[in-house]
Design a protein around this motif. Sequence first.
Motif, PDB file in Angstrom:
ATOM      1  N   GLU A 109    -112.105  43.354 -39.414  1.00 47.14           N
ATOM      2  CA  GLU A 109    -111.783  43.850 -40.749  1.00 47.14           C
ATOM      3  C   GLU A 109    -112.149  45.321 -40.974  1.00 47.14           C
ATOM      4  O   GLU A 109    -111.370  46.095 -41.491  1.00 47.14           O
ATOM      5  CB  GLU A 109    -112.506  42.937 -41.759  1.00 47.14           C
ATOM      6  CG  GLU A 109    -112.694  43.482 -43.153  1.00 47.14           C
ATOM      7  CD  GLU A 109    -111.418  43.439 -43.986  1.00 47.14           C
ATOM      8  OE1 GLU A 109    -110.333  43.258 -43.419  1.00 47.14           O
ATOM      9  OE2 GLU A 109    -111.533  43.612 -45.204  1.00 47.14           O
ATOM     10  N   ASN A 110    -113.361  45.689 -40.561  1.00 44.44           N
ATOM     11  CA  ASN A 110    -113.886  46.995 -40.977  1.00 44.44           C
ATOM     12  C   ASN A 110    -113.824  48.000 -39.830  1.00 44.44           C
ATOM     13  O   ASN A 110    -114.556  47.877 -38.847  1.00 44.44           O
ATOM     14  CB  ASN A 110    -115.336  46.817 -41.436  1.00 44.44           C
ATOM     15  CG  ASN A 110    -115.834  48.008 -42.220  1.00 44.44           C
ATOM     16  OD1 ASN A 110    -115.085  48.607 -43.001  1.00 44.44           O
ATOM     17  ND2 ASN A 110    -117.091  48.372 -42.011  1.00 44.44           N
ATOM     18  N   HIS A 111    -112.941  48.984 -39.963  1.00 46.32           N
ATOM     19  CA  HIS A 111    -112.756  49.962 -38.890  1.00 46.32           C
ATOM     20  C   HIS A 111    -113.417  51.283 -39.268  1.00 46.32           C
ATOM     21  O   HIS A 111    -112.969  51.963 -40.183  1.00 46.32           O
ATOM     22  CB  HIS A 111    -111.260  50.166 -38.619  1.00 46.32           C
ATOM     23  CG  HIS A 111    -110.624  48.969 -37.985  1.00 46.32           C
ATOM     24  ND1 HIS A 111    -110.182  48.955 -36.690  1.00 46.32           N
ATOM     25  CD2 HIS A 111    -110.417  47.721 -38.461  1.00 46.32           C
ATOM     26  CE1 HIS A 111    -109.705  47.761 -36.385  1.00 46.32           C
ATOM     27  NE2 HIS A 111    -109.832  46.988 -37.452  1.00 46.32           N
ATOM     28  N   CYS A 112    -114.482  51.625 -38.556  1.00 46.12           N
ATOM     29  CA  CYS A 112    -115.194  52.875 -38.810  1.00 46.12           C
ATOM     30  C   CYS A 112    -114.892  53.841 -37.676  1.00 46.12           C
ATOM     31  O   CYS A 112    -114.605  53.422 -36.557  1.00 46.12           O
ATOM     32  CB  CYS A 112    -116.701  52.639 -38.856  1.00 46.12           C
ATOM     33  SG  CYS A 112    -117.221  51.542 -40.199  1.00 46.12           S
ATOM     34  N   ASN A 113    -115.018  55.144 -37.968  1.00 53.33           N
ATOM     35  CA  ASN A 113    -114.912  56.092 -36.861  1.00 53.33           C
ATOM     36  C   ASN A 113    -116.240  56.116 -36.098  1.00 53.33           C
ATOM     37  O   ASN A 113    -117.225  55.492 -36.521  1.00 53.33           O
ATOM     38  CB  ASN A 113    -114.486  57.480 -37.354  1.00 53.33           C
ATOM     39  CG  ASN A 113    -115.516  58.105 -38.280  1.00 53.33           C
ATOM     40  OD1 ASN A 113    -116.460  57.448 -38.695  1.00 53.33           O
ATOM     41  ND2 ASN A 113    -115.340  59.370 -38.590  1.00 53.33           N
ATOM     42  N   ASN A 146    -118.636  58.211 -35.608  1.00 52.39           N
ATOM     43  CA  ASN A 146    -119.896  58.607 -36.243  1.00 52.39           C
ATOM     44  C   ASN A 146    -120.081  58.028 -37.651  1.00 52.39           C
ATOM     45  O   ASN A 146    -120.883  58.525 -38.432  1.00 52.39           O
ATOM     46  CB  ASN A 146    -120.093  60.125 -36.204  1.00 52.39           C
ATOM     47  CG  ASN A 146    -118.805  60.859 -36.495  1.00 52.39           C
ATOM     48  OD1 ASN A 146    -117.978  60.374 -37.255  1.00 52.39           O
ATOM     49  ND2 ASN A 146    -118.640  62.025 -35.883  1.00 52.39           N
ATOM     50  N   GLN A 147    -119.333  56.997 -37.959  1.00 52.75           N
ATOM     51  CA  GLN A 147    -119.506  56.206 -39.185  1.00 52.75           C
ATOM     52  C   GLN A 147    -119.338  57.017 -40.463  1.00 52.75           C
ATOM     53  O   GLN A 147    -119.882  56.662 -41.502  1.00 52.75           O
ATOM     54  CB  GLN A 147    -120.886  55.509 -39.187  1.00 52.75           C
ATOM     55  CG  GLN A 147    -121.050  54.541 -38.015  1.00 52.75           C
ATOM     56  CD  GLN A 147    -122.409  53.873 -37.986  1.00 52.75           C
ATOM     57  OE1 GLN A 147    -123.424  54.519 -38.238  1.00 52.75           O
ATOM     58  NE2 GLN A 147    -122.448  52.582 -37.667  1.00 52.75           N
ATOM     59  N   THR A 148    -118.572  58.113 -40.383  1.00 50.64           N
ATOM     60  CA  THR A 148    -118.372  58.898 -41.607  1.00 50.64           C
ATOM     61  C   THR A 148    -117.275  58.286 -42.477  1.00 50.64           C
ATOM     62  O   THR A 148    -117.314  58.425 -43.697  1.00 50.64           O
ATOM     63  CB  THR A 148    -118.038  60.366 -41.275  1.00 50.64           C
ATOM     64  OG1 THR A 148    -117.057  60.388 -40.232  1.00 50.64           O
ATOM     65  CG2 THR A 148    -119.276  61.119 -40.819  1.00 50.64           C
ATOM     66  N   THR A 149    -116.301  57.618 -41.857  1.00 45.92           N
ATOM     67  CA  THR A 149    -115.297  56.917 -42.668  1.00 45.92           C
ATOM     68  C   THR A 149    -115.068  55.515 -42.116  1.00 45.92           C
ATOM     69  O   THR A 149    -115.095  55.298 -40.898  1.00 45.92           O
ATOM     70  CB  THR A 149    -113.933  57.636 -42.680  1.00 45.92           C
ATOM     71  OG1 THR A 149    -113.484  57.761 -41.323  1.00 45.92           O
ATOM     72  CG2 THR A 149    -114.006  59.002 -43.317  1.00 45.92           C
ATOM     73  N   CYS A 150    -114.868  54.578 -43.014  1.00 47.20           N
ATOM     74  CA  CYS A 150    -114.560  53.199 -42.635  1.00 47.20           C
ATOM     75  C   CYS A 150    -113.368  52.740 -43.452  1.00 47.20           C
ATOM     76  O   CYS A 150    -113.273  53.034 -44.644  1.00 47.20           O
ATOM     77  CB  CYS A 150    -115.745  52.273 -42.935  1.00 47.20           C
ATOM     78  SG  CYS A 150    -117.214  52.668 -41.962  1.00 47.20           S
ATOM     79  N   ASP A 153    -114.442  53.708 -27.314  1.00 52.22           N
ATOM     80  CA  ASP A 153    -115.573  54.356 -27.999  1.00 52.22           C
ATOM     81  C   ASP A 153    -115.602  53.917 -29.465  1.00 52.22           C
ATOM     82  O   ASP A 153    -114.561  53.890 -30.124  1.00 52.22           O
ATOM     83  CB  ASP A 153    -115.407  55.883 -27.963  1.00 52.22           C
ATOM     84  CG  ASP A 153    -115.553  56.436 -26.549  1.00 52.22           C
ATOM     85  OD1 ASP A 153    -115.907  55.660 -25.634  1.00 52.22           O
ATOM     86  OD2 ASP A 153    -115.298  57.644 -26.373  1.00 52.22           O
ATOM     87  N   ASN A 154    -116.773  53.606 -29.972  1.00 52.29           N
ATOM     88  CA  ASN A 154    -116.857  53.091 -31.344  1.00 52.29           C
ATOM     89  C   ASN A 154    -118.240  53.354 -31.930  1.00 52.29           C
ATOM     90  O   ASN A 154    -119.123  53.877 -31.252  1.00 52.29           O
ATOM     91  CB  ASN A 154    -116.530  51.591 -31.357  1.00 52.29           C
ATOM     92  CG  ASN A 154    -117.581  50.780 -30.602  1.00 52.29           C
ATOM     93  OD1 ASN A 154    -118.603  50.402 -31.170  1.00 52.29           O
ATOM     94  ND2 ASN A 154    -117.360  50.565 -29.305  1.00 52.29           N
ATOM     95  N   GLN A 155    -118.423  52.940 -33.173  1.00 52.35           N
ATOM     96  CA  GLN A 155    -119.668  53.242 -33.904  1.00 52.35           C
ATOM     97  C   GLN A 155    -120.917  52.679 -33.203  1.00 52.35           C
ATOM     98  O   GLN A 155    -121.996  53.235 -33.342  1.00 52.35           O
ATOM     99  CB  GLN A 155    -119.594  52.687 -35.328  1.00 52.35           C
ATOM    100  CG  GLN A 155    -119.337  51.187 -35.389  1.00 52.35           C
ATOM    101  CD  GLN A 155    -119.399  50.623 -36.812  1.00 52.35           C
ATOM    102  OE1 GLN A 155    -120.088  51.141 -37.677  1.00 52.35           O
ATOM    103  NE2 GLN A 155    -118.659  49.545 -37.063  1.00 52.35           N
TER     104      GLN A 155
END
Length: 383
Positions: free
Chosen positions: A327-331, A333-337, A243-245
């Motif tokens: 490189e860019n790991h977001c949760n 719901n994209q609240t933190t990356c 599961d991802n953004q």
Amino acid sequence: MRFSAAVLSLAASLFAVSTNGSILPVPRQSKPWSAKQFSSLITFGDSYTDESRLGWFINHNGSAPAPGTLLPESFATAGGGRTWPRYVVQYTGATVQGKWTPQMTLYNYAVSGAVCSNNITPRWFEAIDAPFPAVLEYEIPAFIADLPATKVNSTPAVPLYNPKPTAQDAVYALWIGTNDLGVWAFLTDSQIAGKVLADYTSCVYQVFDKLYASGGRHFVLMNTAPLDLAPLYANDSYHGVGDNQYWPDKPTNHTAIAYTMRQYTTSVNNVFKYQTPYEVKVANRYPSAHFALFDTHTLITDIYNNPAKYLNGTGVAKEGESVWGFENHCNVNQTTCVKRANGTNSDGYLWFDELHPSEQTDRNIAMEFVKVLNGTSKYATYI
Ligand SMILES: *[C@@H]1O[C@H](CO)[C@@H](O)[C@H](O)[C@H]1NC(C)=O
Ligand SMILES: *[C@@H]1O[C@H](CO)[C@@H](O)[C@H](O)[C@H]1NC(C)=O
Ligand SMILES: *[C@@H]1O[C@H](CO)[C@@H](O)[C@H](O)[C@H]1NC(C)=O
Ligand SMILES: *[C@@H]1O[C@H](CO)[C@@H](O)[C@H](O)[C@H]1NC(C)=O
Ligand SMILES: *[C@@H]1O[C@H](CO)[C@@H](O)[C@H](O)[C@H]1NC(C)=O
Ligand SMILES: *[C@@H]1O[C@H](CO)[C@@H](O)[C@H](O)[C@H]1NC(C)=O
Ligand SMILES: *[C@@H]1O[C@H](CO)[C@@H](O)[C@H](O)[C@H]1NC(C)=O
């Protein structure tokens, strides 16, 4: 001797009948591709190409830029940095007497999230309360509306295209398919009922019909990327993500997803490989136009298989992670990356996030694109 219709139509494009009835050879442009000849780079596509157009929609309550708007350069596109067409402008320009002098102006109509046509695979975008603007229904009309427009707020009025693009000095690039084939589109059977991959490939040629009608004669068609290698669509041995953004409730069978992506991308690319010469040489759909089919699928696969040759960042933690990691790991719901290489070494990754090629991959695409324009790329087929 008898000739097939195809051979006759090929012959017809090489010879003309003179007024006294004799057959004359039509002079052919001896070198149709040369990077130096182009002063306008006009691009269409999705987030792989977008510089700031979707951002405009988001920041303007879903409305499009007015005709005559030249969108700004961005240092933070979906790939984490500058995007490949901007690097093409950089790589073809030069510093002349201490002054940066670009050879090309970039007119970038690509919109993140776009598909070729919203009559095939519309994808809803909450932020603008509408489907993502598509190539055929939005990007092409936006370009056509820009052609005669003057730059917004220019006094005295200056044309946006100054000078106007000609058959010789403008090149048009189309890179579309990542969203059409992916999640919330063909991959999840979210297409409009009855639509098939052939509708998507037909759409691509309809786009060129419109560009041809507007006067374009030099076209670069970039085929679909190896999406089965992107973390979003890869199988478990290739480190596909859960599961991802971009796919919050992703099914757990990553093997099935990767199989389907591989099937879709290679199938449509094979259509481009054979339909493009068919349309140009047999059907004579684009008389006297020049096409370069840029095999980005093979280029990105080569980067995957030989990262040391293309990637140069140093912050990649684990051996091999440079091509299957990102490189860019977001949760979800994209609240933190969180930047994996702490934001300093992203050039070590092929992918910026689960779906997007990194800035360094874009530099490689741009370097090769310049060779494509120059008639010298081993990744291009010239038609
Ligand atoms: C934004 O667009 C919506 C729908 O088009 C409209 O109803 C709304 O009034 C607009 N809001 C602003 C602040 O312009
Ligand atoms: C995983 O995906 C790669 C790339 O599509 C493929 O070469 C490989 O055979 C796949 N592995 C399995 C176990 O399906
Ligand atoms: C996952 O999908 C593959 C390919 O369709 C299939 O062979 C396999 O049986 C599936 N695995 C499970 C656990 O359903
Ligand atoms: C990697 O190479 C590109 C040129 O291809 C250069 O612009 C970039 O600064 C390099 N990155 C690093 C981290 O050295
Ligand atoms: C974000 O997702 C998490 C679950 O991953 C959930 O607990 C949280 O409420 C979500 N936050 C927002 C702002 O939607
Ligand atoms: C990034 O920073 C974190 C915390 O400071 C550290 O644990 C990690 O090793 C760093 N990663 C890299 C690739 O330098
Ligand atoms: C284009 O090709 C010519 C040779 O045909 C070469 O001299 C020139 O350097 C090339 N230009 C670029 C930008 O690759």
